[in-house]
Design an enzyme around this catalytic site. Structure first.
Site, PDB file in Angstrom:
ATOM      1  N   PRO A   1       0.831  -1.208   0.000  1.00  0.00           N
ATOM      2  CA  PRO A   1       0.000   0.000   0.000  1.00  0.00           C
ATOM      3  C   PRO A   1       0.870   1.264   0.000  1.00  0.00           C
ATOM      4  O   PRO A   1       1.882   1.325   0.718  1.00  0.00           O
ATOM      5  CB  PRO A   1      -0.800  -0.099   1.299  1.00  0.00           C
TER       6      PRO A   1
ATOM      7  N   GLY B   1       6.778   1.151   3.507  1.00  0.00           N
ATOM      8  CA  GLY B   1       8.012   1.237   2.716  1.00  0.00           C
ATOM      9  C   GLY B   1       7.826   1.001   1.234  1.00  0.00           C
ATOM     10  O   GLY B   1       8.738   0.495   0.576  1.00  0.00           O
ATOM     11  N   SER B   2       6.678   1.403   0.678  1.00  0.00           N
ATOM     12  CA  SER B   2       6.436   1.072  -0.734  1.00  0.00           C
ATOM     13  C   SER B   2       7.450   1.750  -1.650  1.00  0.00           C
ATOM     14  O   SER B   2       7.968   1.115  -2.579  1.00  0.00           O
ATOM     15  CB  SER B   2       4.991   1.388  -1.119  1.00  0.00           C
TER      16      SER B   2
ATOM     17  N   ASP C   1      14.241   2.469   6.680  1.00  0.00           N
ATOM     18  CA  ASP C   1      13.369   1.859   5.657  1.00  0.00           C
ATOM     19  C   ASP C   1      14.198   1.185   4.561  1.00  0.00           C
ATOM     20  O   ASP C   1      13.998   0.011   4.241  1.00  0.00           O
ATOM     21  CB  ASP C   1      12.487   2.922   4.994  1.00  0.00           C
TER      22      ASP C   1
ATOM     23  N   GLY D   1       3.095   3.588   5.442  1.00  0.00           N
ATOM     24  CA  GLY D   1       4.156   3.270   6.399  1.00  0.00           C
ATOM     25  C   GLY D   1       4.735   1.883   6.186  1.00  0.00           C
ATOM     26  O   GLY D   1       5.360   1.320   7.079  1.00  0.00           O
TER      27      GLY D   1
ATOM     28  N   ALA E   1      10.547   2.772  -1.002  1.00  0.00           N
ATOM     29  CA  ALA E   1      11.884   2.172  -0.835  1.00  0.00           C
ATOM     30  C   ALA E   1      11.946   0.815  -1.530  1.00  0.00           C
ATOM     31  O   ALA E   1      12.950   0.468  -2.166  1.00  0.00           O
ATOM     32  CB  ALA E   1      12.203   2.024   0.654  1.00  0.00           C
ATOM     33  N   ALA E   2      10.852   0.052  -1.444  1.00  0.00           N
ATOM     34  CA  ALA E   2      10.855  -1.283  -2.050  1.00  0.00           C
ATOM     35  C   ALA E   2      10.904  -1.194  -3.570  1.00  0.00           C
ATOM     36  O   ALA E   2      11.601  -1.980  -4.224  1.00  0.00           O
ATOM     37  CB  ALA E   2       9.623  -2.062  -1.597  1.00  0.00           C
TER      38      ALA E   2
HETATM   39  O1  PMV Z   1       6.267   6.184   7.704  1.00  0.00           O
HETATM   40  P1  PMV Z   1       7.436   5.292   7.492  1.00  0.00           P
HETATM   41  O2  PMV Z   1       7.161   3.860   7.592  1.00  0.00           O
HETATM   42  O3  PMV Z   1       8.265   5.674   6.302  1.00  0.00           O
HETATM   43  O4  PMV Z   1       8.363   5.446   8.758  1.00  0.00           O
HETATM   44  C1  PMV Z   1       9.004   6.584   9.099  1.00  0.00           C
HETATM   45  C2  PMV Z   1       9.863   6.261  10.275  1.00  0.00           C
HETATM   46  C3  PMV Z   1      10.340   7.487  11.014  1.00  0.00           C
HETATM   47  O5  PMV Z   1      11.135   7.016  12.084  1.00  0.00           O
HETATM   48  C4  PMV Z   1       9.163   8.262  11.575  1.00  0.00           C
HETATM   49  C5  PMV Z   1      11.143   8.392  10.108  1.00  0.00           C
HETATM   50  C6  PMV Z   1      12.488   7.844   9.708  1.00  0.00           C
HETATM   51  O6  PMV Z   1      13.092   8.424   8.781  1.00  0.00           O
HETATM   52  O7  PMV Z   1      12.980   6.880  10.322  1.00  0.00           O
END
Ligand code: PMV
Length: 339
Positions: free
Chosen positions: A96, A102-103, A149, A100, A105-106
Protein backbone atom coordinates in the site's frame (compact mmCIF):
# COMPACT_ATOMS: atom_id res chain seq x y z
CA UNK A 1 14.55 -9.91 -19.27
CA UNK A 2 15.61 -9.48 -15.65
CA UNK A 3 13.31 -9.09 -12.71
CA UNK A 4 13.73 -8.50 -9.00
CA UNK A 5 11.36 -8.13 -6.06
CA UNK A 6 11.73 -6.33 -2.72
CA UNK A 7 9.51 -6.69 0.34
CA UNK A 8 7.47 -4.19 2.29
CA UNK A 9 8.48 -3.45 5.88
CA UNK A 10 7.16 -2.67 9.32
CA UNK A 11 8.95 -0.80 12.05
CA UNK A 12 8.61 -2.92 15.19
CA UNK A 13 10.25 -0.51 17.64
CA UNK A 14 11.79 2.95 17.76
CA UNK A 15 10.22 5.02 14.96
CA UNK A 16 10.86 8.78 15.33
CA UNK A 17 13.47 8.24 18.07
CA UNK A 18 15.60 6.56 15.36
CA UNK A 19 15.86 9.93 13.58
CA UNK A 20 17.64 11.20 16.75
CA UNK A 21 20.20 8.40 16.92
CA UNK A 22 18.31 5.94 19.14
CA UNK A 23 18.15 2.25 18.16
CA UNK A 24 15.17 0.88 16.25
CA UNK A 25 14.04 -2.50 14.95
CA UNK A 26 12.33 -3.18 11.64
CA UNK A 27 11.35 -6.32 9.78
CA UNK A 28 10.52 -7.16 6.17
CA UNK A 29 6.97 -8.07 5.19
CA UNK A 30 7.39 -10.51 2.34
CA UNK A 31 3.64 -11.00 1.82
CA UNK A 32 3.64 -7.71 -0.05
CA UNK A 33 6.29 -6.87 -2.61
CA UNK A 34 7.40 -4.40 -5.22
CA UNK A 35 8.75 -5.78 -8.45
CA UNK A 36 10.79 -4.38 -11.33
CA UNK A 37 11.21 -6.02 -14.72
CA UNK A 38 13.94 -4.72 -17.05
CA UNK A 39 13.85 -5.75 -20.72
CA UNK A 40 15.83 -4.78 -23.81
CA UNK A 41 13.79 -2.68 -26.17
CA UNK A 42 13.80 -2.25 -29.94
CA UNK A 43 12.77 1.41 -29.54
CA UNK A 44 15.31 4.08 -28.62
CA UNK A 45 15.24 5.37 -25.05
CA UNK A 46 14.24 4.12 -21.61
CA UNK A 47 10.52 3.68 -21.01
CA UNK A 48 8.80 3.26 -17.62
CA UNK A 49 5.52 1.38 -17.45
CA UNK A 50 3.54 1.01 -14.21
CA UNK A 51 0.24 -0.62 -15.21
CA UNK A 52 -1.18 -0.50 -11.63
CA UNK A 53 -0.79 3.28 -11.60
CA UNK A 54 -1.75 3.74 -15.24
CA UNK A 55 1.55 5.47 -15.95
CA UNK A 56 3.74 5.12 -19.01
CA UNK A 57 6.50 7.64 -19.77
CA UNK A 58 10.04 8.04 -21.04
CA UNK A 59 13.12 8.78 -18.99
CA UNK A 60 13.96 11.68 -21.30
CA UNK A 61 10.63 13.38 -20.38
CA UNK A 62 10.69 12.61 -16.65
CA UNK A 63 10.94 15.43 -14.11
CA UNK A 64 14.15 15.90 -12.12
CA UNK A 65 12.43 14.47 -8.99
CA UNK A 66 10.92 11.43 -10.64
CA UNK A 67 11.96 8.50 -8.41
CA UNK A 68 12.30 5.90 -11.20
CA UNK A 69 14.31 8.24 -13.42
CA UNK A 70 16.47 9.24 -10.43
CA UNK A 71 17.12 5.57 -9.63
CA UNK A 72 18.23 4.85 -13.21
CA UNK A 73 20.51 7.90 -13.23
CA UNK A 74 22.05 6.94 -9.87
CA UNK A 75 22.75 3.39 -11.06
CA UNK A 76 24.28 4.75 -14.28
CA UNK A 77 26.44 7.16 -12.27
CA UNK A 78 27.48 4.51 -9.73
CA UNK A 79 28.50 2.20 -12.58
CA UNK A 80 30.31 4.99 -14.44
CA UNK A 81 28.44 4.20 -17.67
CA UNK A 82 28.39 6.93 -20.34
CA UNK A 83 25.25 5.47 -21.90
CA UNK A 84 22.57 2.92 -21.10
CA UNK A 85 20.98 0.51 -23.57
CA UNK A 86 17.38 0.96 -24.75
CA UNK A 87 15.13 -0.54 -22.10
CA UNK A 88 11.53 -1.05 -21.03
CA UNK A 89 11.15 -1.02 -17.24
CA UNK A 90 7.91 -2.35 -15.76
CA UNK A 91 7.04 -1.66 -12.13
CA UNK A 92 4.33 -3.25 -10.03
CA UNK A 93 3.69 -3.39 -6.32
CA UNK A 94 1.24 -4.88 -3.85
CA UNK A 95 2.54 -2.66 -1.01
CA UNK A 96 0.00 0.00 0.00
CA UNK A 97 1.24 3.49 -0.89
CA UNK A 98 1.81 6.02 1.95
CA UNK A 99 0.80 3.50 4.59
CA UNK A 100 4.16 3.27 6.40
CA UNK A 101 5.08 -0.03 4.74
CA UNK A 102 8.01 1.24 2.72
CA UNK A 103 6.44 1.07 -0.73
CA UNK A 104 8.72 3.74 -2.26
CA UNK A 105 11.88 2.17 -0.84
CA UNK A 106 10.85 -1.28 -2.05
CA UNK A 107 10.22 -0.06 -5.61
CA UNK A 108 13.63 1.64 -5.69
CA UNK A 109 15.44 -1.39 -4.24
CA UNK A 110 13.77 -3.76 -6.72
CA UNK A 111 14.68 -1.46 -9.61
CA UNK A 112 18.32 -1.18 -8.48
CA UNK A 113 18.58 -4.98 -8.29
CA UNK A 114 16.87 -5.59 -11.63
CA UNK A 115 19.02 -2.98 -13.40
CA UNK A 116 22.21 -4.25 -11.77
CA UNK A 117 21.32 -7.80 -12.83
CA UNK A 118 20.40 -6.81 -16.37
CA UNK A 119 23.50 -4.68 -16.93
CA UNK A 120 25.85 -7.23 -15.35
CA UNK A 121 26.74 -4.89 -12.44
CA UNK A 122 26.69 -7.54 -9.72
CA UNK A 123 28.59 -5.37 -7.24
CA UNK A 124 25.64 -2.94 -7.19
CA UNK A 125 23.27 -5.71 -6.10
CA UNK A 126 25.10 -6.08 -2.77
CA UNK A 127 22.67 -5.32 0.13
CA UNK A 128 24.67 -2.37 1.41
CA UNK A 129 24.93 -0.77 -2.06
CA UNK A 130 21.23 -1.35 -2.75
CA UNK A 131 20.45 0.25 0.61
CA UNK A 132 22.69 3.29 -0.06
CA UNK A 133 21.26 3.92 -3.52
CA UNK A 134 17.72 3.53 -2.17
CA UNK A 135 18.50 6.02 0.61
CA UNK A 136 19.53 8.63 -1.95
CA UNK A 137 16.15 8.32 -3.67
CA UNK A 138 14.26 8.31 -0.31
CA UNK A 139 15.87 11.65 0.54
CA UNK A 140 14.00 13.25 -2.32
CA UNK A 141 10.73 12.57 -0.52
CA UNK A 142 11.41 12.47 3.16
CA UNK A 143 13.99 15.22 3.61
CA UNK A 144 16.30 13.50 6.07
CA UNK A 145 15.08 9.95 6.63
CA UNK A 146 16.87 7.93 9.29
CA UNK A 147 17.76 5.21 6.77
CA UNK A 148 15.91 2.37 8.50
CA UNK A 149 13.37 1.86 5.66
CA UNK A 150 15.94 1.38 2.89
CA UNK A 151 18.06 -0.79 5.19
CA UNK A 152 15.38 -3.36 6.04
CA UNK A 153 14.01 -3.41 2.51
CA UNK A 154 17.50 -4.03 1.07
CA UNK A 155 18.68 -6.55 3.71
CA UNK A 156 15.34 -8.43 3.80
CA UNK A 157 15.92 -9.52 7.38
CA UNK A 158 14.92 -8.16 10.78
CA UNK A 159 17.46 -5.44 11.55
CA UNK A 160 18.61 -3.54 14.60
CA UNK A 161 19.50 -0.11 13.29
CA UNK A 162 21.22 2.95 14.76
CA UNK A 163 21.68 6.10 12.70
CA UNK A 164 25.22 7.29 13.36
CA UNK A 165 28.36 8.73 11.77
CA UNK A 166 30.49 7.81 9.93
CA UNK A 167 28.44 4.71 9.18
CA UNK A 168 25.03 3.52 10.41
CA UNK A 169 25.00 0.52 12.72
CA UNK A 170 23.15 -2.22 10.84
CA UNK A 171 22.78 -5.56 12.58
CA UNK A 172 20.54 -8.17 10.96
CA UNK A 173 19.60 -10.58 13.74
CA UNK A 174 18.01 -13.96 14.30
CA UNK A 175 14.47 -14.42 15.60
CA UNK A 176 14.23 -17.26 18.15
CA UNK A 177 10.51 -17.94 17.68
CA UNK A 178 8.42 -16.80 14.71
CA UNK A 179 6.53 -13.61 15.49
CA UNK A 180 2.95 -13.50 14.21
CA UNK A 181 1.69 -10.03 13.46
CA UNK A 182 -1.52 -8.58 12.16
CA UNK A 183 -0.92 -5.34 10.28
CA UNK A 184 -3.99 -3.23 10.17
CA UNK A 185 -4.58 -0.16 8.07
CA UNK A 186 -6.51 2.82 9.43
CA UNK A 187 -7.29 3.78 5.83
CA UNK A 188 -5.96 7.25 6.63
CA UNK A 189 -2.91 8.28 4.61
CA UNK A 190 -0.32 10.32 6.40
CA UNK A 191 2.79 12.16 5.22
CA UNK A 192 5.94 10.93 6.93
CA UNK A 193 7.65 14.22 6.10
CA UNK A 194 4.98 16.31 7.85
CA UNK A 195 4.80 14.10 10.96
CA UNK A 196 8.61 13.98 11.25
CA UNK A 197 8.86 17.77 10.99
CA UNK A 198 6.10 18.22 13.62
CA UNK A 199 8.10 16.04 16.02
CA UNK A 200 11.19 18.13 15.25
CA UNK A 201 9.34 21.35 16.08
CA UNK A 202 8.19 19.89 19.41
CA UNK A 203 11.69 18.62 20.18
CA UNK A 204 13.05 22.13 19.52
CA UNK A 205 10.40 23.66 21.79
CA UNK A 206 10.82 21.10 24.60
CA UNK A 207 14.25 19.50 24.16
CA UNK A 208 14.56 17.92 27.62
CA UNK A 209 11.12 16.27 27.45
CA UNK A 210 11.66 14.90 23.96
CA UNK A 211 15.22 13.72 24.62
CA UNK A 212 13.85 11.75 27.59
CA UNK A 213 11.07 10.25 25.43
CA UNK A 214 13.62 9.26 22.77
CA UNK A 215 15.89 7.70 25.43
CA UNK A 216 12.95 5.63 26.70
CA UNK A 217 12.18 4.48 23.13
CA UNK A 218 15.83 3.44 22.73
CA UNK A 219 15.72 1.42 25.96
CA UNK A 220 12.50 -0.26 24.81
CA UNK A 221 14.11 -1.15 21.45
CA UNK A 222 17.15 -2.66 23.18
CA UNK A 223 14.96 -4.70 25.52
CA UNK A 224 12.84 -5.79 22.54
CA UNK A 225 15.86 -7.12 20.68
CA UNK A 226 16.68 -9.26 23.70
CA UNK A 227 13.08 -10.49 23.98
CA UNK A 228 13.04 -11.38 20.25
CA UNK A 229 16.32 -13.25 20.56
CA UNK A 230 15.06 -15.05 23.66
CA UNK A 231 11.65 -15.85 22.13
CA UNK A 232 9.87 -14.10 25.02
CA UNK A 233 6.61 -13.11 23.34
CA UNK A 234 4.82 -11.91 26.48
CA UNK A 235 7.65 -9.49 27.25
CA UNK A 236 7.74 -8.37 23.62
CA UNK A 237 4.02 -7.56 23.72
CA UNK A 238 4.48 -5.44 26.88
CA UNK A 239 7.33 -3.57 25.20
CA UNK A 240 5.12 -2.80 22.19
CA UNK A 241 2.51 -1.31 24.50
CA UNK A 242 5.19 0.73 26.24
CA UNK A 243 6.51 2.01 22.89
CA UNK A 244 2.96 2.97 21.86
CA UNK A 245 2.52 4.95 25.08
CA UNK A 246 5.72 6.90 24.31
CA UNK A 247 4.63 7.53 20.69
CA UNK A 248 1.25 8.81 21.90
CA UNK A 249 3.11 11.20 24.24
CA UNK A 250 5.06 12.47 21.24
CA UNK A 251 1.72 13.28 19.62
CA UNK A 252 2.01 10.91 16.65
CA UNK A 253 -0.87 8.55 17.43
CA UNK A 254 -4.44 9.27 16.26
CA UNK A 255 -7.99 8.31 17.30
CA UNK A 256 -8.22 5.75 14.46
CA UNK A 257 -4.91 4.14 15.50
CA UNK A 258 -5.97 4.10 19.17
CA UNK A 259 -9.28 2.47 18.24
CA UNK A 260 -7.56 -0.36 16.34
CA UNK A 261 -4.93 -0.83 19.06
CA UNK A 262 -7.55 -1.03 21.83
CA UNK A 263 -9.67 -3.48 19.78
CA UNK A 264 -6.68 -5.77 19.13
CA UNK A 265 -5.66 -5.79 22.81
CA UNK A 266 -9.23 -6.45 23.98
CA UNK A 267 -9.44 -9.41 21.59
CA UNK A 268 -6.28 -10.95 23.04
CA UNK A 269 -3.27 -9.48 21.19
CA UNK A 270 -0.05 -9.71 23.23
CA UNK A 271 0.82 -6.11 22.36
CA UNK A 272 -0.04 -3.44 19.78
CA UNK A 273 1.35 -0.17 18.49
CA UNK A 274 1.40 2.14 15.52
CA UNK A 275 4.12 1.42 12.96
CA UNK A 276 5.94 4.07 10.94
CA UNK A 277 5.35 7.79 11.13
CA UNK A 278 1.86 7.55 12.69
CA UNK A 279 -1.19 9.90 12.55
CA UNK A 280 -2.66 7.31 10.18
CA UNK A 281 -1.18 4.45 8.20
CA UNK A 282 -0.81 1.10 9.90
CA UNK A 283 -0.79 -0.39 13.37
CA UNK A 284 0.71 -3.77 14.22
CA UNK A 285 -0.47 -6.33 16.76
CA UNK A 286 1.59 -9.24 18.07
CA UNK A 287 -0.72 -12.26 18.20
CA UNK A 288 -0.80 -15.99 18.78
CA UNK A 289 -2.10 -17.92 15.73
CA UNK A 290 -5.03 -19.40 17.65
CA UNK A 291 -6.40 -15.91 18.34
CA UNK A 292 -5.95 -14.68 14.77
CA UNK A 293 -9.57 -14.92 13.61
CA UNK A 294 -10.92 -13.26 16.76
CA UNK A 295 -8.47 -10.37 16.54
CA UNK A 296 -9.03 -9.95 12.78
CA UNK A 297 -12.75 -9.68 13.42
CA UNK A 298 -12.22 -7.17 16.23
CA UNK A 299 -10.04 -5.03 13.94
CA UNK A 300 -12.63 -5.17 11.15
CA UNK A 301 -15.38 -4.20 13.63
CA UNK A 302 -13.23 -1.28 14.83
CA UNK A 303 -13.07 0.08 11.28
CA UNK A 304 -9.84 -1.39 9.84
CA UNK A 305 -9.56 -0.65 6.12
CA UNK A 306 -7.41 -3.77 5.62
CA UNK A 307 -5.79 -6.47 7.73
CA UNK A 308 -2.70 -8.37 6.60
CA UNK A 309 -0.97 -11.16 8.46
CA UNK A 310 2.79 -11.47 8.51
CA UNK A 311 5.19 -13.85 10.20
CA UNK A 312 8.57 -12.35 11.07
CA UNK A 313 11.41 -14.82 11.38
CA UNK A 314 10.13 -17.43 8.98
CA UNK A 315 11.75 -17.42 5.52
CA UNK A 316 11.97 -13.64 5.41
CA UNK A 317 14.27 -13.74 2.43
CA UNK A 318 12.98 -13.21 -1.10
CA UNK A 319 14.87 -15.22 -3.75
CA UNK A 320 15.96 -12.58 -6.23
CA UNK A 321 15.52 -14.40 -9.43
CA UNK A 322 17.81 -11.86 -11.04
CA UNK A 323 18.51 -14.01 -14.07
CA UNK A 324 14.98 -13.77 -15.44
CA UNK A 325 11.94 -16.01 -15.36
CA UNK A 326 8.57 -15.65 -13.68
CA UNK A 327 9.35 -16.77 -10.15
CA UNK A 328 7.21 -14.40 -8.11
CA UNK A 329 4.26 -13.90 -10.39
CA UNK A 330 1.90 -16.38 -8.77
CA UNK A 331 3.03 -15.56 -5.27
CA UNK A 332 2.58 -11.85 -5.70
CA UNK A 333 -0.88 -12.18 -7.22
CA UNK A 334 -1.88 -14.58 -4.45
CA UNK A 335 -0.64 -12.24 -1.76
CA UNK A 336 -2.52 -9.34 -3.23
CA UNK A 337 -5.72 -11.14 -2.50
CA UNK A 338 -4.81 -11.41 1.16
CA UNK A 339 -5.45 -7.73 1.74
O1 PMV B 1 6.27 6.18 7.70
P1 PMV B 1 7.44 5.29 7.49
O2 PMV B 1 7.16 3.86 7.59
O3 PMV B 1 8.27 5.67 6.30
O4 PMV B 1 8.36 5.45 8.76
C1 PMV B 1 9.00 6.58 9.10
C2 PMV B 1 9.86 6.26 10.27
C3 PMV B 1 10.34 7.49 11.01
O5 PMV B 1 11.13 7.02 12.08
C4 PMV B 1 9.16 8.26 11.58
C5 PMV B 1 11.14 8.39 10.11
C6 PMV B 1 12.49 7.84 9.71
O6 PMV B 1 13.09 8.42 8.78
O7 PMV B 1 12.98 6.88 10.32
Amino acid sequence: MTQAASPGKIILFGEHAVVYGRPAIAAPVTQVQARAIVEDSATAGIRFVAPDLGSDYWLAEASAEDPLATTVRLVQEAAGLAQLPDLTITISSSIPIAGGMGSGAAITAALVRALAGHLGLDYLADNRRVSELTYQVERLYHGHPSGIDNTVVAFEQPVYFVRQQPQNRIEPFAVARPLHFLISDTGQRSSTKIVVSDVRRQWQAQPARFEALFDDCGRVADAARQAIQAGDLAQLGCLMNENQRLLAEMGVSSPALERLIAAALRAGALGAKLSGAGRGGNMIALITPKKEQEIRQALADAGAAAVLSSIVGQSDHIPHNAGGGHGHAGRLAGNRQRF
